[in-house]
Design a protein around this motif. Structure first.
Motif, PDB file in Angstrom:
ATOM      1  N   LEU A   1      42.566  51.223  45.746  1.00 16.48           N
ATOM      2  CA  LEU A   1      43.236  51.607  46.989  1.00 16.48           C
ATOM      3  C   LEU A   1      42.251  52.189  47.996  1.00 16.48           C
ATOM      4  CD1 LEU A   1      46.619  53.214  45.844  1.00 16.48           C
ATOM      5  CD2 LEU A   1      46.235  50.984  46.875  1.00 16.48           C
ATOM      6  N   PHE A   2      41.330  52.997  47.539  1.00 17.12           N
ATOM      7  CA  PHE A   2      40.402  53.606  48.477  1.00 17.12           C
ATOM      8  C   PHE A   2      39.361  52.613  48.964  1.00 17.12           C
ATOM      9  CE2 PHE A   2      42.175  57.593  47.030  1.00 17.12           C
ATOM     10  CZ  PHE A   2      42.229  58.288  48.227  1.00 17.12           C
ATOM     11  N   ARG A   3      39.036  51.606  48.157  1.00 17.12           N
ATOM     12  CA  ARG A   3      38.162  50.547  48.666  1.00 17.12           C
ATOM     13  C   ARG A   3      38.859  49.773  49.777  1.00 17.12           C
ATOM     14  NH1 ARG A   3      37.163  49.615  42.965  1.00 17.12           N
ATOM     15  NH2 ARG A   3      35.145  50.493  42.358  1.00 17.12           N
ATOM     16  N   LEU A   4      40.134  49.472  49.567  1.00 13.91           N
ATOM     17  CA  LEU A   4      40.900  48.791  50.607  1.00 13.91           C
ATOM     18  C   LEU A   4      41.008  49.653  51.858  1.00 13.91           C
ATOM     19  CD1 LEU A   4      43.800  47.241  48.469  1.00 13.91           C
ATOM     20  CD2 LEU A   4      41.865  46.038  49.501  1.00 13.91           C
ATOM     21  N   ALA A   5      41.215  50.963  51.670  1.00 18.58           N
ATOM     22  CA  ALA A   5      41.305  51.859  52.820  1.00 18.58           C
ATOM     23  C   ALA A   5      39.978  51.902  53.582  1.00 18.58           C
ATOM     24  CB  ALA A   5      41.688  53.263  52.368  1.00 18.58           C
ATOM     25  N   ALA A   6      38.856  51.913  52.850  1.00 18.74           N
ATOM     26  CA  ALA A   6      37.551  51.942  53.504  1.00 18.74           C
ATOM     27  C   ALA A   6      37.316  50.668  54.309  1.00 18.74           C
ATOM     28  CB  ALA A   6      36.441  52.126  52.461  1.00 18.74           C
TER      29      ALA A   6
ATOM     30  N   GLY B   1      37.237  67.288  45.099  1.00 18.43           N
ATOM     31  CA  GLY B   1      36.837  67.983  46.316  1.00 18.43           C
ATOM     32  C   GLY B   1      35.580  67.444  46.968  1.00 18.43           C
ATOM     33  N   LEU B   2      35.000  66.380  46.409  1.00 17.84           N
ATOM     34  CA  LEU B   2      33.759  65.846  46.963  1.00 17.84           C
ATOM     35  C   LEU B   2      33.947  65.360  48.398  1.00 17.84           C
ATOM     36  CD1 LEU B   2      30.798  65.125  46.468  1.00 17.84           C
ATOM     37  CD2 LEU B   2      31.557  62.912  45.558  1.00 17.84           C
ATOM     38  N   GLY B   3      35.084  64.743  48.678  1.00 22.20           N
ATOM     39  CA  GLY B   3      35.325  64.263  50.035  1.00 22.20           C
ATOM     40  C   GLY B   3      35.369  65.396  51.045  1.00 22.20           C
TER      41      GLY B   3
ATOM     42  N   ALA C   1      36.857  58.661  52.613  1.00 20.90           N
ATOM     43  CA  ALA C   1      37.560  57.879  51.591  1.00 20.90           C
ATOM     44  C   ALA C   1      36.624  57.476  50.454  1.00 20.90           C
ATOM     45  CB  ALA C   1      38.189  56.638  52.231  1.00 20.90           C
ATOM     46  N   ALA C   2      35.395  57.087  50.820  1.00 25.12           N
ATOM     47  CA  ALA C   2      34.439  56.693  49.785  1.00 25.12           C
ATOM     48  C   ALA C   2      34.064  57.875  48.897  1.00 25.12           C
ATOM     49  CB  ALA C   2      33.196  56.093  50.430  1.00 25.12           C
ATOM     50  N   LEU C   3      33.820  59.032  49.500  1.00 22.87           N
ATOM     51  CA  LEU C   3      33.455  60.206  48.713  1.00 22.87           C
ATOM     52  C   LEU C   3      34.615  60.682  47.837  1.00 22.87           C
ATOM     53  CD1 LEU C   3      31.403  62.276  51.326  1.00 22.87           C
ATOM     54  CD2 LEU C   3      30.529  61.027  49.347  1.00 22.87           C
ATOM     55  N   PHE C   4      35.826  60.633  48.366  1.00 22.60           N
ATOM     56  CA  PHE C   4      36.973  61.051  47.564  1.00 22.60           C
ATOM     57  C   PHE C   4      37.188  60.109  46.386  1.00 22.60           C
ATOM     58  CE2 PHE C   4      41.586  60.960  46.672  1.00 22.60           C
ATOM     59  CZ  PHE C   4      41.718  62.257  46.205  1.00 22.60           C
ATOM     60  N   GLY C   5      37.043  58.809  46.623  1.00 20.56           N
ATOM     61  CA  GLY C   5      37.165  57.860  45.519  1.00 20.56           C
ATOM     62  C   GLY C   5      36.111  58.089  44.458  1.00 20.56           C
ATOM     63  N   LEU C   6      34.869  58.332  44.893  1.00 15.73           N
ATOM     64  CA  LEU C   6      33.793  58.602  43.933  1.00 15.73           C
ATOM     65  C   LEU C   6      34.057  59.896  43.178  1.00 15.73           C
ATOM     66  CD1 LEU C   6      30.966  58.023  42.781  1.00 15.73           C
ATOM     67  CD2 LEU C   6      30.010  59.236  44.759  1.00 15.73           C
TER      68      LEU C   6
END
Length: 305
Positions: A20-25, A278-280, A265-270
């Motif tokens: 989902l977050f890849r699609l959002a990115a 909390g990385l994002g 979005a990428a940081l939160f997914g990672l």
């Protein structure tokens, strides 16, 4: 947004959060490209087709001196106009139609030409773009972050966002004039930048939802910096250059908003895959800190008004 809140859980269960977050990115990156190509503020010459208008007479860089006693006139070089109070001639645009015209019309650089000509303006616009990136980034992951970290649903998230709105109204409507009067613009800009970075890091490490509200207070204080920054930007040029400056800042913030959403979005997914949701938020805090550095550098410029 309503569709995401209703169907997001079902899609996450079927496809997984990472997909989902890849699609959002990808969607936010496509939005950024659309911003560059479609929005009037990011079109060539601020959305104005120079080729469609009557070209002004060519300007010369010389000054004619009245005739001397012997009847001869002299011509001396004229210094280039200063940034303050004048607008540079818009860049030439190819004739309408064809690939060359389409590429020139989609170029986001012409609106930024006036800003890049001045180091203080370039630094202040960079700070505005980074602030837009943090705002967009936090908004893009907030619902998912609070759901994953604190188990919040729409009622809890809605109550928190309502509190954010109240805090912004009070801080910007009442706090900004008072803060500028008491501390001055420079102190307000630097203090707001520091508070902005601090409250985002606090979001990232808050152990419970109650601590999120404590960080919200710091974020409301940080919001006094946005109108102050706009005022400083507007003061750097004369009236006839305001349109170019505001168009360039709008172009920079539009690009920053698109990039901030993708990065968050990428940081939160990672971080979610690594058990660090909390990385994002922490990444957005780092972006806010970079904006503070840009403000600090701008305030040290000798040409800043």
């Amino acid at each position: 947004m309503a569709t995401a809140q209703r169907w997001g859980g079902a899609l996450a269960g079927r496809w997984g959060d990472a997909t989902l977050f890849r699609l959002a990115a990808v969607a936010m990156a496509a939005n950024g490209l659309a911003v560059l190509a479609v929005m009037p503020e990011t079109g060539a010459a601020g959305g104005r087709c120079v080729a469609d208008e009557e070209a002004p007479p060519a300007a010369t860089n010389t000054t004619t001196i009245p005739a001397e006693a012997d009847g001869r006139a002299t011509v001396e070089p004229r210094p280039p106009p200063l940034l303050s109070g004048t607008s540079p001639t818009p860049p030439a645009i190819p004739a309408r139609g064809g690939l060359a015209w389409a590429l020139a019309a989609a170029n986001p650089l012409p609106p930024l030409r006036l800003i890049w000509a001045s180091p203080p303006l370039a630094l202040l616009a960079t700070a505005a773009a980074l602030h837009a990136a943090t705002t967009s980034g936090v908004a893009s992951i907030f619902f998912f972050y609070t759901a994953a970290r604190y188990g919040w649903g729409p009622p809890e998230t809605g109550a928190f966002l309502s509190a954010v709105g109240v805090g912004l109204l009070l801080a910007q409507g009442v706090g900004t004039p008072l803060a500028v009067r008491l501390a001055g613009e420079r102190a307000v800009l630097l203090g707001a930048a520091a508070a902005d970075a601090a409250h985002l890091v606090a979001y990232a490490v808050a152990p419970s939802g109650r601590w999120m509200y404590a960080a919200l207070v710091v974020g409301a204080v940080a919001s006094v910096g946005s109108p102050t920054l706009k005022g400083v930007l507007a003061r750097q040029v004369g009236r006839d250059a305001q349109g170019g400056v505001q168009g360039g800042v709008a172009a920079a913030t539009a690009v920053g908003s698109a990039g901030g959403g993708v990065l968050a979005a990428a940081l939160f997914g990672l971080g979610s895959r690594q058990g660090v949701p909390g990385l994002g938020m922490a990444g957005m805090g780092a972006v806010a800190a970079a904006g503070g550095v840009a403000i600090w550098a701008a305030l040290r410029q000798p040409g800043l008004k």
